[in-house]
Scaffold this active site. Structure first.
Site, PDB file in Angstrom:
ATOM      1  N   THR A   1      -0.863   1.534   6.964  1.00 26.15           N
ATOM      2  CA  THR A   1      -0.726   0.358   6.093  1.00 26.15           C
ATOM      3  C   THR A   1      -0.644  -0.896   6.958  1.00 26.15           C
ATOM      4  O   THR A   1      -0.228  -0.822   8.114  1.00 26.15           O
ATOM      5  CB  THR A   1       0.529   0.475   5.196  1.00 26.15           C
ATOM      6  OG1 THR A   1       0.724  -0.774   4.524  1.00 26.15           O
ATOM      7  CG2 THR A   1       1.782   0.808   5.983  1.00 26.15           C
TER       8      THR A   1
ATOM      9  N   THR B   1       0.862  -1.186   0.000  1.00 23.13           N
ATOM     10  CA  THR B   1       0.000   0.000   0.000  1.00 23.13           C
ATOM     11  C   THR B   1       0.896   1.233   0.000  1.00 23.13           C
ATOM     12  O   THR B   1       2.012   1.187   0.526  1.00 23.13           O
ATOM     13  CB  THR B   1      -0.863  -0.033   1.282  1.00 23.13           C
ATOM     14  OG1 THR B   1      -1.795  -1.095   1.147  1.00 23.13           O
ATOM     15  CG2 THR B   1      -1.619   1.270   1.521  1.00 23.13           C
TER      16      THR B   1
ATOM     17  N   ARG C   1     -14.379  -6.945  -0.711  1.00 28.77           N
ATOM     18  CA  ARG C   1     -13.797  -6.615   0.591  1.00 28.77           C
ATOM     19  C   ARG C   1     -13.179  -5.206   0.537  1.00 28.77           C
ATOM     20  O   ARG C   1     -12.475  -4.863  -0.406  1.00 28.77           O
ATOM     21  CB  ARG C   1     -12.731  -7.647   0.962  1.00 28.77           C
ATOM     22  CG  ARG C   1     -11.965  -7.350   2.257  1.00 28.77           C
ATOM     23  CD  ARG C   1     -10.680  -6.591   2.008  1.00 28.77           C
ATOM     24  NE  ARG C   1      -9.866  -6.446   3.200  1.00 28.77           N
ATOM     25  CZ  ARG C   1      -8.800  -5.645   3.279  1.00 28.77           C
ATOM     26  NH1 ARG C   1      -8.436  -4.934   2.231  1.00 28.77           N
ATOM     27  NH2 ARG C   1      -8.096  -5.562   4.381  1.00 28.77           N
TER      28      ARG C   1
HETATM   29  N1  ASP Z   1      -4.229  -1.760   4.620  1.00 28.48           N
HETATM   30  C1  ASP Z   1      -4.446  -2.362   3.339  1.00 28.48           C
HETATM   31  C2  ASP Z   1      -5.765  -3.090   3.373  1.00 28.48           C
HETATM   32  O1  ASP Z   1      -6.044  -3.742   4.365  1.00 28.48           O
HETATM   33  C3  ASP Z   1      -3.367  -3.322   2.914  1.00 28.48           C
HETATM   34  C4  ASP Z   1      -1.937  -2.918   3.212  1.00 28.48           C
HETATM   35  O2  ASP Z   1      -1.694  -1.824   3.707  1.00 28.48           O
HETATM   36  O3  ASP Z   1      -1.025  -3.706   2.908  1.00 28.48           O
HETATM   37  O4  ASP Z   1      -6.465  -3.091   2.390  1.00 28.48           O
END
Ligand code: ASP
Length: 293
Positions: free
Chosen positions: A214, A163, A191
């Protein structure tokens, strides 16, 4: 009163494989260079975080825009959020497909509609109306992600990362934050994680600070991590202390969360913390860009 600008960016928290470290470092460094130049040119923090995140969305290294993880149905669904700490206005999109720069779509939700969050086909219809090119999914898909997705079909422990996010304070003292993601690897279709949710994926308030998060969205949402960090800064913690405290809450027995965040406080200090093996990030310290993973 003019202030010295501040900037920090991230390219995701998780278990970033060694062979991807160089790409991660390069990408966040280039993004910070761009953001810093724009800030020194006097551009508003809101424009800066949008442009920085666009660059990271275009970079196939990251799980955002091109390079995003596939969901369990084998498709890419993107989420993004941008927030203006001067007005507390925000714009977000969730579960959008076939768009290269969801952060700019989020910005238009903020600027051109009376809403804060558009999802799915409604967000896509809005994108079309705004003249966004509809990309074939292959334009967003990279081979690495197809391989990861195939592996995830029999190895349910395979995790994702990548992310992207940015937090900036401009020379007028305005703070903005932005986050963009392809979500978690092999997520169910439809989702939505923390990233496009105000207060979870990002938050910005000139009176306290800004944050972009993230990690595993389902855990970050439990503690509304970005707003929590801003509340801690409002209570007097600096950006680094607030980031560390927020990750301490995320790591607690009750939350058992996984991830990290970047922060800027209203005095312009930057901070970051994470409880994962890695989080790629770059910040400007005394005018120099410092990138780490
Ligand atoms: N936070 C993001 C999500 O859950 C994924 C990530 O940050 O890697 O969609």
């Amino acid at each position: 009163m003019p202030t010295f600008p501040s900037l920090i960016v991230h390219g995701g928290a998780g278990n970033i494989p060694k062979e991807e470290h160089a790409g991660h470092l390069n990408g966040v460094r280039l993004a910070a260079e761009l953001g810093w130049k724009l800030l020194l040119d006097g551009r508003p923090a809101l424009d800066v975080v949008e442009q920085v995140v666009r660059l990271l969305e275009d970079d196939p290294t990251y799980d955002a825009g091109r390079g995003s993880h596939l969901n369990s149905a084998g498709h890419i669904e993107l989420d993004a959020l941008i927030m203006d700490g001067a007005t507390l206005n925000s714009g977000a999109v969730a579960a959008v497909q076939c768009i290269g720069n969801p952060i700019s779509l989020a910005r238009l939700v903020m600027d051109k509609t009376r809403h804060s969050l558009l999802v799915g086909i409604g967000a896509q219809a809005f994108a079309e109306k705004m003249g966004f090119p509809r990309l074939a999914e292959e334009n967003l898909l990279v081979g690495r992600e197809l391989e990861r997705w195939k592996a995830a079909q029999h190895d349910l422990s395979s995790d994702g990362h990548g992310t992207v996010g940015a937090v900036a304070r401009d020379s007028a003292g305005n703070i903005a934050a932005a986050t963009s993601t392809g979500g978690t690897l092999n997520k169910l279709s439809g989702r939505v994680g923390d990233s496009p949710l105000i207060g979870s994926g990002a938050y910005a308030d000139n009176l306290s600070g800004g944050a972009s998060a993230t990690g595993v969205g389902e855990s970050l949402m439990k503690i509304v991590i970005s707003k929590t960090a801003c509340d801690l800064m409002h209570a007097g913690l600096n950006a680094q202390e607030a980031a560390e405290k927020a990750v301490e809450l995320l790591s607690s027995e009750r939350v058992k969360g996984s991830g990290g965040l970047i922060t800027v406080d209203s005095r312009g200090n930057t901070g970051f913390a994470y409880n994962t093996p890695c989080m790629s990030r770059a910040q400007v310290k005394d005018g120099q860009i410092v990138a780490s993973v």
